[in-house]
Every structure is written in C-alpha cells, then in structure tokens.
Enzyme design. Structure first.
Site, mmCIF file in Angstrom:
data_model
loop_
_atom_site.group_PDB
_atom_site.id
_atom_site.type_symbol
_atom_site.label_atom_id
_atom_site.label_comp_id
_atom_site.label_asym_id
_atom_site.label_seq_id
_atom_site.Cartn_x
_atom_site.Cartn_y
_atom_site.Cartn_z
ATOM 1 N N HIS A 116 0.816 -1.207 0.000
ATOM 2 C CA HIS A 116 0.000 0.000 0.000
ATOM 3 C C HIS A 116 0.853 1.261 0.000
ATOM 4 O O HIS A 116 0.507 2.257 -0.648
ATOM 5 C CB HIS A 116 -0.908 -0.013 1.235
ATOM 6 C CG HIS A 116 -1.843 1.144 1.317
ATOM 7 N ND1 HIS A 116 -3.081 1.151 0.702
ATOM 8 C CD2 HIS A 116 -1.732 2.347 1.940
ATOM 9 C CE1 HIS A 116 -3.683 2.303 0.945
ATOM 10 N NE2 HIS A 116 -2.888 3.040 1.701
ATOM 11 N N LYS B 97 -7.112 14.272 -6.494
ATOM 12 C CA LYS B 97 -6.520 12.934 -6.403
ATOM 13 C C LYS B 97 -7.611 11.953 -6.014
ATOM 14 O O LYS B 97 -8.556 12.317 -5.309
ATOM 15 C CB LYS B 97 -5.399 12.915 -5.354
ATOM 16 C CG LYS B 97 -4.593 11.610 -5.309
ATOM 17 C CD LYS B 97 -3.533 11.673 -4.229
ATOM 18 C CE LYS B 97 -2.678 10.417 -4.193
ATOM 19 N NZ LYS B 97 -1.687 10.456 -3.097
ATOM 20 N N SER C 286 -7.876 4.763 -2.698
ATOM 21 C CA SER C 286 -8.725 3.630 -2.319
ATOM 22 C C SER C 286 -8.730 3.426 -0.814
ATOM 23 O O SER C 286 -7.762 3.739 -0.122
ATOM 24 C CB SER C 286 -8.211 2.350 -2.995
ATOM 25 O OG SER C 286 -6.904 2.046 -2.535
ATOM 26 N N HIS C 287 -9.839 2.886 -0.324
ATOM 27 C CA HIS C 287 -9.938 2.414 1.062
ATOM 28 C C HIS C 287 -10.792 1.154 1.042
ATOM 29 O O HIS C 287 -11.793 1.045 1.748
ATOM 30 C CB HIS C 287 -10.537 3.497 1.967
ATOM 31 C CG HIS C 287 -9.756 3.687 3.231
ATOM 32 N ND1 HIS C 287 -10.337 3.819 4.467
ATOM 33 C CD2 HIS C 287 -8.422 3.751 3.450
ATOM 34 C CE1 HIS C 287 -9.397 3.972 5.390
ATOM 35 N NE2 HIS C 287 -8.229 3.937 4.795
ATOM 36 N N ASP D 248 -4.917 14.868 2.161
ATOM 37 C CA ASP D 248 -3.922 14.925 1.081
ATOM 38 C C ASP D 248 -4.050 16.231 0.310
ATOM 39 O O ASP D 248 -3.048 16.854 -0.062
ATOM 40 C CB ASP D 248 -4.126 13.755 0.113
ATOM 41 C CG ASP D 248 -3.470 12.474 0.589
ATOM 42 O OD1 ASP D 248 -2.583 12.552 1.455
ATOM 43 O OD2 ASP D 248 -3.836 11.394 0.088
ATOM 44 N N GLN E 253 -9.298 2.461 11.044
ATOM 45 C CA GLN E 253 -9.245 3.802 11.605
ATOM 46 C C GLN E 253 -10.648 4.296 11.955
ATOM 47 O O GLN E 253 -11.619 3.945 11.311
ATOM 48 C CB GLN E 253 -8.618 4.772 10.588
ATOM 49 C CG GLN E 253 -7.257 4.335 10.082
ATOM 50 C CD GLN E 253 -7.336 3.608 8.758
ATOM 51 O OE1 GLN E 253 -8.210 2.765 8.561
ATOM 52 N NE2 GLN E 253 -6.431 3.917 7.865
ATOM 53 N N GLU F 90 -2.655 4.541 12.690
ATOM 54 C CA GLU F 90 -3.197 5.363 11.609
ATOM 55 C C GLU F 90 -4.384 6.193 12.102
ATOM 56 O O GLU F 90 -5.335 6.456 11.352
ATOM 57 C CB GLU F 90 -3.591 4.474 10.430
ATOM 58 C CG GLU F 90 -2.385 3.809 9.784
ATOM 59 C CD GLU F 90 -2.753 2.822 8.690
ATOM 60 O OE1 GLU F 90 -3.892 2.863 8.204
ATOM 61 O OE2 GLU F 90 -1.884 2.017 8.328
ATOM 62 N N ASP G 204 -5.659 8.620 -11.220
ATOM 63 C CA ASP G 204 -6.188 7.267 -11.395
ATOM 64 C C ASP G 204 -6.134 6.483 -10.096
ATOM 65 O O ASP G 204 -5.330 6.762 -9.213
ATOM 66 C CB ASP G 204 -5.424 6.505 -12.491
ATOM 67 C CG ASP G 204 -3.930 6.415 -12.205
ATOM 68 O OD1 ASP G 204 -3.549 5.830 -11.179
ATOM 69 O OD2 ASP G 204 -3.140 6.925 -13.013
ATOM 70 N N GLY H 207 -2.012 9.439 -8.301
ATOM 71 C CA GLY H 207 -3.105 8.488 -8.116
ATOM 72 C C GLY H 207 -2.775 7.476 -7.049
ATOM 73 O O GLY H 207 -2.046 7.758 -6.094
#
EC number: 6.3.5.3
Length: 749
Positions: free
Chosen positions: A54, A101, A104-105, A127, A251, A323, A511, A548
């Site tokens: 990741h 941007k 994914s999660h 971000d 999280q 996190e 992306d 991305g």
C-alpha cells in the site's frame, strides 16, 4: 541514554516477528543489510508499514514510472506538482490552481464499512489540504457485489453512510461518482474516494523537512490504537474465502475534528508559518517523519514520548504504526512556533513540538530517553523493495475474446425490444442511484454547478469570474477484463467525454488502479497492460497523469475482482453559467446523435443483464475522434442546450436519462443510427453524445460538426410525456421512472 539501537547491534540473533508484520524473508534480510544489524522493534514496525504494498508500490512502481514520461503541460498551463507529492496540482488560469486525487480504502471498508469509507474520505481530504489548498468537493467511485447478495446488504448501507456522514459533516459537496455491481466484488467492495481543492499558485506547499533547527510539530487529534497495521496487513493481502484472516483495527474518524484541522491549517498557511507539511494517513508517524526527512535535508530527531496519546498503554512501535485520523505534521521555523501554536489554540487543535530538523542524514527517534530508531530516512520512505513481478497473458484470454456477445440471442420483435429497454433501465448498474446520492449533500458551500445524475460534477471556484472545474470518474471493469489495455483507455475516454459534455476542457488525469493479487502473473499482466494503455492514451489526448493510487490484493481466495482502473479527468470551464446540462427540458428542440454507431455489444450492459455473459472484444476506440468530439462540444457551448454521453446501456439508456429529470419526452427515429434497431438501441460504441439544439439551429450544429469531422444523425424532437421510438414502441416516462427508481429501494429498504 539507554540505547535500544545499541542493544539490537549486540543481540543480532533475537527472533523477530517480521513475517507477522507482512515482510518477506528477503525484505527482512535487506533491512538488516541497510542497518548493519537487526532492527529494533520500532524500526521493524516502521519498515513493515512503509515497505507494504500500500505504501511502497513495490509491485507496481516499475510500471507506474512510465506516467512520469508524459508531458507536464496541459491545454491551459503547466503542472505545478505531480507524481510523488500528496496530490497533483495543475494551473487552471487566472492565478488559480486546482489539486485533485483519487485513492482507495477498499479492505478497511469491507471489515468495517462505515468507518472504512468515512476515513477514506478523511484521508483524501487531508492529502488535498497538505498541498496548501482548500478542499471544495468530493466524489466516490464505488463497486459492490450483486445487489441481492446478503453481504452487499451488509457493506453497502454502511459504506454509503460513511461517505455521506464524513463528507456532510465537513461541509463538502459530493458532486459525482459511481455505484457498480458485479459478482467479482462480492467480499471485496471497492471504495475509491476523490477530493478536489483550490489554491492560488503562491499558496502551494510541499512535503519536505528543510532548515536545520526547524521545529517539527504534530497537531490535530491524539494518537490512539486504531488502524495499527492497517496498511501492512489489511491492504496488502488477499482475503480468505471466509473473510479477512487478519482484522486489525480500522481507523476511526472524527469529521468535526477534521473540520477544525482544515480551518486551522488554512489559517496557518495564510500566515506563512509553514516550511513543510505532511498529513498522517497510511503508516501514520512512520510515514510522516520518514517522508518529510527524506524529501528535505535528510535528518530529523523526534521525541516520541511527546506525542499526545488517547491510550497511555501504547508501545512506541504501536505509536509509530497507528493510523489514527485527523493528524498533520508541520515543519516550522523556531521564531514562528509561538504564532503557529496560537492559531492552533484558537481552533482548539492540540499541537506539540515533537522534534527538529537535523543535518545528520538520519531519522532518530527517542522514547523516554531511549534511542529506539536510527535509520537513513530514505531507506524507509523511498528506497523500499522494487519487484519485477512475472506477468503473462493468461491462457484463457483468447477463449474469452473469442466468445463474442454479438452471437447471443436478441429480441425477436418490437415488444421484446421494449421489454429489454425496461429491464435494463431497472438493472442495478443503470437504475436510479438517488437512494445513495440523496444521503450526500451535493450543494453545501453554494458553488455546485453540476452533480449527480449529470455526466460530470462541476464546481465554481471564483465567484467573481465564474471560473470553474469539472470532474468525472469512470471505469468499465468488464471491458478491462476483455482487454486491459483497451479497458484503461476506454475508462479514460469516457471520463474525458463526460467532462467535455458539460462544456469544460479536459486537462489532467488522476487514477485509482484496483486489481487482484500481484503474485498472480495473469493479474500483473492485466495491470501492466492497463498502465501501458493509460499512458499511450494520455499521450495521444495530451493530458498528464498528476498522480493516483494503486490498490492490489483485491481478491477473495482465488477470485480476483474485475480489473478496475478507475480514471478521473479534471477539466476547466471559463464561465460556469454557460455550462451544458446533461438533460433536456424544452419542448420542440431537435435531438441529434454525434458519433457513429457500430455493432458493438461485447462487454455491454445488455450482455451482462440479459445473458450474464462476458466475452468478446470491447468497443473500438478512436482517441483522435474523442479529441474532435470534445473540441466540438467546447465550441458548441451556447448552441447545444443539452449533451449526454453514450456509454453503459447505449442510446436507449441515454434517451431515457436525458428525458427523466424534467419528465420531458421525445419522438425519435432510429433509421439513421443503424439498420438494426436492436444495435441502434443497445450498442455501446464510443465517441458518441446525444445533444439537443433549438429547432432553427440544426444546420449550425451540423456545419460545426462537419468542420470537426464528427458524424451527426438527426433523431427527432423533444416533447410529450414519453419516449416514442417511431415505428417500434412508446415508453411513457411515468412507467419508465417507476421501473428506474424502484430497484435500490426495493433491495435495500
């Protein structure tokens, strides 16, 4: 000072749980080689999360590097920040820049749907904030298993509530996204999140720790035990068939804390108090400290026991791996610390000086007077493993492509055609998604110009000039399964086209590349082909990739998801008051189809819904044709009164979606579209847009299209309370709306 680092050097043979932390034997050996000793437990924790799939992109970066070869210019101006930063930043004119941007999660949202999705939104927002921008909108491309599957009923409501709950509390409009259903996502839903932010050129900030003696400040929420190991264990492994084998804490988000953090940070930026900044997302403090130090002067000293904790029992390695959300790290000159702290106090945001920038070239971390970390920061943040994973075209690909949908049984007469149209419009992928989108605030902040169900989302960024930006996200995973090279290009083309239909000029790409296990050569071939296809298409369209995310290991047991390279395209529009809507509302206008319809049904929604079939080759794509179409749509702003892209479901779906918002129908003929009415209705040929113009302006549009080399077919006229397909059948809009709107409420309550 007690020195755990020295103890590690004197005790080289102690067994360590490197495998439990997701490291491979050769990776652990490489860490020992870098350090010249075994790592301390805190160092092992840092390397394990930062060298995870990741965070390190160890299986994908050999393929991603080709995006850096693309031109860094857009049709409007240069790219101000790109790949490698928290988010890409592009010039949009008038002194403004936009950062966007998509990330994914996925796995956290399967384990804990609400918090997984909510913290996905929170992470992407930070971000954007870290670049110096005010976040102004979010989007959510989602993928689920079959709508009737029990596990879809478990994850979907929670994921949607998490996206809406966090975004709504932040006061950010959700202006678009997708909700797609397919059996391969059962047990592995995809939760991709996009954020858009706005800044002036001079407000750009980067993640680096420079200036020896500058202070390192951690501010925001306290650090807790949530999310420990999230990126190293959860997002970097496949799930077993019975569910995730390891369930580390997901999280937990607090959107109200994040809102304070946003306003606090923007005021700090405005005061000019920051020399470098980084959000704390995946890998937490391990990431923030190592990346800031690595990108700056190369040295940092941190007193870990100064970190404010929610749980006083946390060990140093747990603090480094946590996190916990809503945290930022800033590098501040000593003379500015008091002013920085005063702003944090004003916003009730806790802030603590935890370290300083040094010239040692080392990241040194102490815990209650004991040295627990002493590493070269670049070895943690940037010089992780690089895998040349074997990849090979799967032996089943030829048979898959040979099994074309064009050979499947078709409706025998007009009555069956009509039944098929109604069946498709009510199918999970094509039905009304307002059950989802009504849970999102689309208009908060007052600058939303277009949102669901429009082709793209649009936001005004300057209230004086009406300058705006448009964003779309798209991907058809079935196309990518049939041909991953073409599938990635088709995703880009659809997103590019959707931005153009609103009247915006497409500028740049972000992306989110969602694939199965990189340890499967077939999956890596799909990934490599998708990257190659995306790069080639961006080159031809003249749009850069600004950054991305890659999400791998999206599979359950041996079942990988459809390859899903989600592509977001951002465009600029000089005056949002002149945007083109996606649906018509005026009676008596002329309906025209731009583009050419061919017999292309493989991978289509018709084949999927009616036959449960996937095979053949996806629709052909002309990137030059897409450029010409976009240029035509831009020049036709003010002439065309509506523009709706043709994609999933073909012309039949586009006609209904253009009619339903205002309940204004149309009378159209398919004679000029294709000789076969079935093909005319359900083909998914690319490069097509449905438009309307005032009755007297048909010739103007036809002449304009001819200059751009875009074919035009006149279909009919708007008006009435049905879509009347002349000589075939009539579809009363009340009947259509009933079928279209019933699907999700019937399934989900």
């Amino acid at each position: 000072m007690l020195d755990t680092v020295a103890v590690a050097a004197e005790d080289p043979n102690r067994e360590q749980p490197w495998a439990d932390l997701g490291l491979k034997a050769d990776e652990y050996a490489r860490i020992r080689e870098i350090l010249g000793r075994r790592p301390t437990s805190s160092e092992l924790a840092m390397y394990s999360v930062m060298w995870s799939e990741h965070c390190s992109y160890k299986s994908s970066k050999v393929h991603l590097k080709q995006f850096g070869e693309l031109p860094q210019e857009t049709p409007v101006g240069k790219m101000l920040a790109g790949i490698g930063e928290n988010a890409g930043v592009i010039d949009v004119g008038q002194g403004y820049a936009v950062t966007f941007k998509v990330e994914s999660h996925n796995h956290p949202s399967y384990v804990e749907p609400y918090q997984g999705a909510a913290t996905g939104i929170g992470g992407i927002v930070r971000d954007i904030l870290a670049m110096g921008a005010r976040p102004v909108a979010v989007m959510d491309p989602l993928r689920f298993g079959p709508l009737d599957a029990p596990d879809t009923h478990r994850v979907l409501p929670g994921i949607v509530a998490g996206v809406g709950g966090y975004g709504n509390c932040l006061g950010l409009p959700n202006i678009g996204g997708e909700a797609v259903f397919d059996s391969t996502y059962l047990g592995n839903p995809l939760v991709n999140a996009l954020c858009v932010g706005v800044l002036k050129h001079e407000d750009l900030h980067l993640a680096k720790a420079s200036g020896v003696g500058n202070q390192v400040i951690l501010y925001g929420a306290r650090t807790g035990g949530d999310g420990i190991g999230g990126v190293s264990v959860l997002a970097s492994e496949t799930f077993d068939a019975d569910g995730p084998a390891k369930r580390p804490s997901v999280q937990v988000g607090d959107p109200f804390m994040e809102k304070l953090l946003i306003e606090c940070t923007l005021e700090i930026f405005a005061a000019g108090l920051v020399a470098g900044i980084q959000d704390l997302g995946g890998a937490g403090l391990s990431c923030a400290t190592s990346e800031l130090a690595s990108a700056g002067d190369g040295g940092m000293h941190v007193e870990l026991d100064r970190v404010p904790l929610r749980d006083s029992t946390l060990a140093p390695e747990e603090i480094l791996m946590s996190e916990s959300q809503e945290r930022m790290m800033a590098v501040v000159e000593p003379d500015d610390v008091a002013a920085f702290m005063a702003i944090c106090a004003k916003w009730d945001v806790e802030a603590v000086v935890v370290g300083e920038v040094t010239d040692t070239g080392r990241l040194e971390i102490d815990w209650h007077g004991e040295r627990v970390v002493d590493v070269p920061p670049r070895s943690v943040a940037h010089d992780g493993p690089t895998y040349q994973r074997p990849f090979a075209r799967p032996d089943w690909q030829d048979a898959l492509q040979a099994d074309a949908a064009e050979a499947l049984p078709r409706p025998a007469d007009a009555a069956e055609l009509r039944e098929t149209v109604l069946r498709l419009v009510a199918s999970p992928n094509l039905c009304d998604k307002s059950w989802i989108t009504d849970q999102y605030d689309r208009y908060v902040r007052g600058n939303t110009v277009l949102s669901q169900p429009a082709d793209s989302g649009m936001i005004r960024i300057d209230e004086q000039t009406n300058l705006g930006v448009s964003v779309s996200t798209d991907c058809n995973g079935r196309y990518a399964k049939l041909d991953p090279y073409a599938g990635a290009q088709l995703a880009l083309a659809e997103s590019y086209r959707n931005v153009a239909t609103g009247g915006a000029t497409p500028l740049a790409v972000s992306d989110c590349l969602n694939f199965g296990s990189p340890e499967d050569p077939s999956v890596m071939w799909q990934f490599a082909e998708a990257c190659r296809g995306l790069k080639d298409a961006c080159l031809e369209l003249g749009v850069p990739v600004t950054g991305g995310n890659v999400s791998l290991y999206n599979q359950t047991g041996e079942t990988a998801i459809l390859p899903t390279p989600v592509v977001a395209v951002l465009g600029v529009i000089e005056d949002v008051t002149r945007r083109t809507p996606s649906s018509w509302s005026t009676v008596g206008e002329t309906v025209l189809l731009l583009g050419e319809t061919r017999e292309e049904l493989s991978g289509s929604e018709w084949a999927h819904v009616v036959h449960g079939h996937l095979g053949g080759r996806p629709p052909a794509l002309s990137l030059q044709g897409e450029k010409a179409l976009a240029a035509l749509l831009h020049e036709a702003v003010g002439l065309v009164t509506s523009a709706h892209d043709l994609s999933d479901g073909g012309l039949a779906q586009a006609l209904l979606e253009a009619s339903l918002p205002s309940m204004t129908g149309a009378s159209v003929s398919l004679a000029g579209v294709h000789e076969d009415p079935f093909v005319a209705l359900f083909s998914e040929s690319t490069g097509r847009v449905l438009v309307t113009v005032p009755a007297g302006d048909t010739a103007r549009l036809t002449d304009l299209a001819a200059r751009h080399g875009v074919p035009v077919t006149e279909l009919g006229t708007t008006g009435g309370d049905s879509v009347d397909l002349q000589g075939l059948f009539d579809l009363p809009l009340l009947e259509v709306r009933s079928a279209w709107m019933a699907t999700l409420p019937a399934a989900l309550g």
